[in-house]
Design a protein around this motif. Sequence first.
Motif, PDB file in Angstrom:
ATOM      1  N   GLY A   1       0.782  -1.113  -0.109  1.00 56.71           N
ATOM      2  CA  GLY A   1      -0.071  -0.092  -0.030  1.00 56.71           C
ATOM      3  C   GLY A   1       0.934   1.420   0.127  1.00 56.71           C
ATOM      4  O   GLY A   1       2.014   1.157  -0.356  1.00 56.71           O
ATOM      5  N   ILE A   2       0.282   2.263   0.444  1.00 54.64           N
ATOM      6  CA  ILE A   2       1.227   3.569   0.769  1.00 54.64           C
ATOM      7  C   ILE A   2       1.098   4.077   1.984  1.00 54.64           C
ATOM      8  O   ILE A   2       0.212   4.303   2.599  1.00 54.64           O
ATOM      9  CB  ILE A   2       0.547   4.628  -0.377  1.00 54.64           C
TER      10      ILE A   2
ATOM     11  N   ALA B   1      -1.811   5.987   6.075  1.00 56.41           N
ATOM     12  CA  ALA B   1      -1.814   4.927   4.802  1.00 56.41           C
ATOM     13  C   ALA B   1      -2.745   5.592   4.061  1.00 56.41           C
ATOM     14  O   ALA B   1      -3.929   6.053   4.210  1.00 56.41           O
ATOM     15  CB  ALA B   1      -2.308   3.789   5.626  1.00 56.41           C
ATOM     16  N   ALA B   2      -2.775   5.115   2.393  1.00 56.09           N
ATOM     17  CA  ALA B   2      -3.403   5.685   1.495  1.00 56.09           C
ATOM     18  C   ALA B   2      -3.500   4.643   0.659  1.00 56.09           C
ATOM     19  O   ALA B   2      -2.660   3.803   0.470  1.00 56.09           O
ATOM     20  CB  ALA B   2      -3.027   7.003   0.849  1.00 56.09           C
ATOM     21  N   HIS B   3      -4.334   4.665  -0.337  1.00 60.90           N
ATOM     22  CA  HIS B   3      -4.515   3.736  -1.431  1.00 60.90           C
ATOM     23  C   HIS B   3      -3.531   4.282  -2.633  1.00 60.90           C
ATOM     24  O   HIS B   3      -2.936   3.658  -3.376  1.00 60.90           O
ATOM     25  CB  HIS B   3      -6.081   3.457  -1.966  1.00 60.90           C
ATOM     26  N   THR B   4      -3.378   5.616  -2.837  1.00 60.09           N
ATOM     27  CA  THR B   4      -3.134   6.293  -3.911  1.00 60.09           C
ATOM     28  C   THR B   4      -2.372   7.450  -3.335  1.00 60.09           C
ATOM     29  O   THR B   4      -2.772   8.029  -2.362  1.00 60.09           O
ATOM     30  CB  THR B   4      -3.858   6.686  -4.984  1.00 60.09           C
ATOM     31  N   ALA B   5      -1.600   8.098  -3.927  1.00 63.62           N
ATOM     32  CA  ALA B   5      -0.617   9.520  -3.399  1.00 63.62           C
ATOM     33  C   ALA B   5      -0.634  10.450  -4.812  1.00 63.62           C
ATOM     34  O   ALA B   5      -0.470   9.811  -5.879  1.00 63.62           O
ATOM     35  CB  ALA B   5       0.258   8.966  -2.840  1.00 63.62           C
ATOM     36  N   ILE B   6      -0.707  11.428  -4.332  1.00 64.13           N
ATOM     37  CA  ILE B   6      -0.298  12.648  -5.561  1.00 64.13           C
ATOM     38  C   ILE B   6       0.735  13.693  -4.662  1.00 64.13           C
ATOM     39  O   ILE B   6       0.320  14.206  -3.786  1.00 64.13           O
ATOM     40  CB  ILE B   6      -1.438  13.386  -5.755  1.00 64.13           C
ATOM     41  N   VAL B   7       1.772  13.562  -5.453  1.00 64.14           N
ATOM     42  CA  VAL B   7       3.110  14.201  -4.950  1.00 64.14           C
ATOM     43  C   VAL B   7       3.204  15.468  -5.609  1.00 64.14           C
ATOM     44  O   VAL B   7       3.172  15.469  -6.867  1.00 64.14           O
ATOM     45  CB  VAL B   7       4.331  13.325  -5.021  1.00 64.14           C
ATOM     46  N   THR B   8       3.133  16.669  -5.079  1.00 63.54           N
ATOM     47  CA  THR B   8       3.109  17.904  -5.811  1.00 63.54           C
ATOM     48  C   THR B   8       4.230  18.785  -5.387  1.00 63.54           C
ATOM     49  O   THR B   8       4.472  19.926  -5.841  1.00 63.54           O
ATOM     50  CB  THR B   8       1.801  18.560  -5.512  1.00 63.54           C
ATOM     51  N   VAL B   9       5.221  18.397  -4.508  1.00 64.84           N
ATOM     52  CA  VAL B   9       6.439  19.108  -4.213  1.00 64.84           C
ATOM     53  C   VAL B   9       7.456  19.407  -5.374  1.00 64.84           C
ATOM     54  O   VAL B   9       7.247  18.518  -6.555  1.00 64.84           O
ATOM     55  CB  VAL B   9       7.381  18.532  -3.196  1.00 64.84           C
TER      56      VAL B   9
ATOM     57  N   PRO C   1       2.468   7.179 -13.910  1.00 65.55           N
ATOM     58  CA  PRO C   1       2.346   6.704 -12.399  1.00 65.55           C
ATOM     59  C   PRO C   1       3.743   6.221 -12.029  1.00 65.55           C
ATOM     60  O   PRO C   1       4.252   5.139 -12.907  1.00 65.55           O
ATOM     61  CB  PRO C   1       1.063   5.975 -12.302  1.00 65.55           C
ATOM     62  N   ILE C   2       3.794   6.139 -10.576  1.00 66.85           N
ATOM     63  CA  ILE C   2       4.999   5.344 -10.090  1.00 66.85           C
ATOM     64  C   ILE C   2       4.302   4.223  -9.405  1.00 66.85           C
ATOM     65  O   ILE C   2       3.506   4.239  -8.511  1.00 66.85           O
ATOM     66  CB  ILE C   2       5.840   6.328  -9.280  1.00 66.85           C
ATOM     67  N   HIS C   3       4.951   2.874  -9.806  1.00 67.06           N
ATOM     68  CA  HIS C   3       4.011   1.804  -9.247  1.00 67.06           C
ATOM     69  C   HIS C   3       2.742   1.761  -9.157  1.00 67.06           C
ATOM     70  O   HIS C   3       2.022   1.190  -8.402  1.00 67.06           O
ATOM     71  CB  HIS C   3       4.719   1.412  -7.926  1.00 67.06           C
ATOM     72  N   ASP C   4       2.163   2.518 -10.211  1.00 64.69           N
ATOM     73  CA  ASP C   4       0.628   2.325 -10.517  1.00 64.69           C
ATOM     74  C   ASP C   4      -0.185   2.992  -9.209  1.00 64.69           C
ATOM     75  O   ASP C   4      -1.227   2.704  -8.954  1.00 64.69           O
ATOM     76  CB  ASP C   4       0.341   0.989 -10.658  1.00 64.69           C
ATOM     77  N   ALA C   5       0.464   3.721  -8.219  1.00 63.37           N
ATOM     78  CA  ALA C   5      -0.268   4.091  -7.178  1.00 63.37           C
ATOM     79  C   ALA C   5       0.346   5.575  -6.603  1.00 63.37           C
ATOM     80  O   ALA C   5      -0.630   6.067  -6.000  1.00 63.37           O
ATOM     81  CB  ALA C   5       0.243   3.060  -5.780  1.00 63.37           C
ATOM     82  N   VAL C   6       1.286   6.229  -7.542  1.00 58.93           N
ATOM     83  CA  VAL C   6       1.559   7.510  -7.005  1.00 58.93           C
ATOM     84  C   VAL C   6       1.644   8.292  -8.236  1.00 58.93           C
ATOM     85  O   VAL C   6       2.408   8.019  -9.325  1.00 58.93           O
ATOM     86  CB  VAL C   6       3.007   7.441  -6.122  1.00 58.93           C
ATOM     87  N   TRP C   7       1.164   9.469  -8.128  1.00 59.95           N
ATOM     88  CA  TRP C   7       0.951  10.218  -9.423  1.00 59.95           C
ATOM     89  C   TRP C   7       1.729  11.686  -9.059  1.00 59.95           C
ATOM     90  O   TRP C   7       1.526  12.116  -7.917  1.00 59.95           O
ATOM     91  CB  TRP C   7      -0.222  10.799  -9.995  1.00 59.95           C
TER      92      TRP C   7
ATOM     93  N   ARG D   1      -8.291   5.155 -11.069  1.00 64.31           N
ATOM     94  CA  ARG D   1      -7.426   4.169 -10.526  1.00 64.31           C
ATOM     95  C   ARG D   1      -8.093   3.630  -9.407  1.00 64.31           C
ATOM     96  O   ARG D   1      -8.481   2.126  -9.120  1.00 64.31           O
ATOM     97  CB  ARG D   1      -5.993   4.606  -9.964  1.00 64.31           C
ATOM     98  N   LEU D   2      -8.901   4.481  -8.571  1.00 70.06           N
ATOM     99  CA  LEU D   2      -9.647   4.037  -7.386  1.00 70.06           C
ATOM    100  C   LEU D   2     -11.074   3.201  -8.061  1.00 70.06           C
ATOM    101  O   LEU D   2     -11.517   2.459  -7.176  1.00 70.06           O
ATOM    102  CB  LEU D   2     -10.145   4.998  -6.466  1.00 70.06           C
ATOM    103  N   SER D   3     -11.356   3.532  -9.015  1.00 68.51           N
ATOM    104  CA  SER D   3     -12.544   3.102  -9.646  1.00 68.51           C
ATOM    105  C   SER D   3     -12.292   1.781 -10.494  1.00 68.51           C
ATOM    106  O   SER D   3     -13.002   1.095 -11.048  1.00 68.51           O
ATOM    107  CB  SER D   3     -13.309   3.825 -10.633  1.00 68.51           C
ATOM    108  N   GLY D   4     -10.883   1.386 -10.311  1.00 75.18           N
ATOM    109  CA  GLY D   4     -10.597   0.269 -11.155  1.00 75.18           C
ATOM    110  C   GLY D   4     -10.832   0.373 -12.683  1.00 75.18           C
ATOM    111  O   GLY D   4     -10.606  -0.559 -13.296  1.00 75.18           O
ATOM    112  N   VAL D   5     -10.950   1.644 -13.364  1.00 75.93           N
ATOM    113  CA  VAL D   5     -11.074   1.848 -14.527  1.00 75.93           C
ATOM    114  C   VAL D   5      -9.493   2.327 -15.258  1.00 75.93           C
ATOM    115  O   VAL D   5      -8.617   3.042 -14.390  1.00 75.93           O
ATOM    116  CB  VAL D   5     -11.751   3.154 -15.000  1.00 75.93           C
ATOM    117  N   ARG D   6      -9.025   1.744 -16.250  1.00 77.01           N
ATOM    118  CA  ARG D   6      -7.788   2.161 -16.857  1.00 77.01           C
ATOM    119  C   ARG D   6      -8.275   2.901 -18.115  1.00 77.01           C
ATOM    120  O   ARG D   6      -8.640   2.397 -18.998  1.00 77.01           O
ATOM    121  CB  ARG D   6      -6.935   0.919 -17.067  1.00 77.01           C
ATOM    122  N   GLU D   7      -7.933   4.305 -17.974  1.00 74.90           N
ATOM    123  CA  GLU D   7      -8.111   5.081 -19.185  1.00 74.90           C
ATOM    124  C   GLU D   7      -6.862   5.923 -19.588  1.00 74.90           C
ATOM    125  O   GLU D   7      -6.110   6.082 -18.767  1.00 74.90           O
ATOM    126  CB  GLU D   7      -9.142   6.336 -18.941  1.00 74.90           C
TER     127      GLU D   7
END
Length: 463
Positions: free
Chosen positions: A232-233, A243-251, A400-406, A437-443
């Motif tokens: 996980g994250i 703890a999170a399912h996904t992350a967005i890093v904006t630094v 994405p990094i490891h399909d979990a971090v954008w 990603r959270l909805s399981g949709v890959r677009e």
Amino acid sequence: MPRFSRRSFVAASAALLARPALAAPAPSAAEVDAVIIGAGAAGIAAARRIAAAGRRYVMIEAGDRIGGRCITDTRTFGVPFDRGAHWIHFPASNPVTRLAPRGGLEIYPAPQSQKVRIGLRNAREGELEDFLSAQVRTTRAIADAARKGDTPCAQALPNDLGDWRPTVEFVLGPFFCGKDLAQVSAADFAHAPERRGDAFCRQGFGALLASLGTGLTVQLGMPARAIDLSSGIAVETPKGTIAAHTAIVTVSTNVIASGRIRFTPELPRRFADACNSLSLGSYDHIALELTGNPLGLESDDLVFEKSSNRQTGAILGNVSGTSLCLVEVAGTAGRELAAQGEAAMADFAANWLAKLYGAEVKKAVSRASVTRWNADPRFLGAMSAAAPGAQAARRVLLDPIHDAVWYAGEAAHERLWGTVGGAWESGERAAAAVLRRLSGVREPVPEEKHPPRKRERSHRRGR
Ligand SMILES: Cc1cc2nc3c(=O)[nH]c(=O)nc-3n(C[C@H](O)[C@H](O)[C@H](O)COP(=O)(O)OP(=O)(O)OC[C@H]3O[C@@H](n4cnc5c(N)ncnc54)[C@H](O)[C@@H]3O)c2cc1C
């Protein structure tokens, strides 16, 4: 700017019009859908999108306020002083202006023209035309060069710029990109659309951005120290782990490259390389309060010097009709000056203005305040500009990094890099990817929204 409590969750709020925060849950062992790291333009945009989708998020911010590189300081001078971004580029299509609240903030067009000082006098009309023509020819030459290869902008400069060369180099390099043209990719420069028809916000661009954070939950004074993706994250902060399912890093790219946030496993090599080649340039404001309009400028006049060397700057006079004058220093010379500290910067500005307008100007300086973005560990610079050959690095940041971090932020926008609008759009795009990603949709990643690109630019006005 408002000061937010470091200890409590608050609603991110407009700079001067803050509303009480809605209570928000503290980070805990329970997983949230997304953790957003950084509450600048990209973080705010991402949080809004994720909140609107009804997903659970935590936004953490290392500093004590939201806005990042777009903040308004009203305490120092008693009038708005944008310490970072000030020009609102493409106001008609800029999401930040489109979403701006209707009351309390006045957005008005920036003057279209620019002035040039030659020694102690203003440039005459013919001289101004020569200068603008030199800018247009240089911009066109860079675009031509970019079509053949991603060379340094400096190599594309026309040979016939004559004694306008140092001025053109300053305007298109340090003033526009925060870097000297030798350090900037011609392709990156050519991807950026012409910036004309800018606008200002009378209450400050930072106040405008902060108003868009109203109602969001953000924890201030909460730096991410480490991000562990092994299961996980898990984002480590001084106050616990999120703890999170996904992350967005904006630094900023410089913060990533500095290693201040530890990633486990290590960041993919190509991502780390991309951050290095999209390093931040240097750009600072030296704000002077001048009594009695000694420069004789109109509200928001932009003035350049016909310079013979790199120790030059730009003047934004009588900001929004106040007695505040900004001396803009940037690029290598600006970086070296800022490294010498606040007193050296204020001295430079006063002496430089005295050289251009007469020694009396110095007596009119009642107060001064400077920014030093390179020295602030939360940013380590002003805005990204791709190194020669590295324009394609912007695209790498979209993966994405490891399909979990954008990653999101101004550096991740191929056209609007170095702008608040670009950071915003990037944040929205990352949030959309997280929601899929959270909805399981890959677009596929949606195309960037951007103003029409022009092949040739005339002169640029704002930075
Ligand atoms: C002096 C200056 C002038 C500028 N002029 C203009 C202009 O006129 N017009 C324009 O459009 N743009 C301008 N820009 C650029 C613009 O400000 C940026 O492109 C934009 O604000 C970047 O937003 P961002 O969200 O990508 O990054 P940031 O604003 O850098 O946001 C990232 C956030 O992450 C936080 N952070 C850092 N480390 C951590 C950590 N470990 N944990 C948690 N949080 C962390 C930071 O404190 C920050 O709030 C200027 C910038 C500067 C510095």
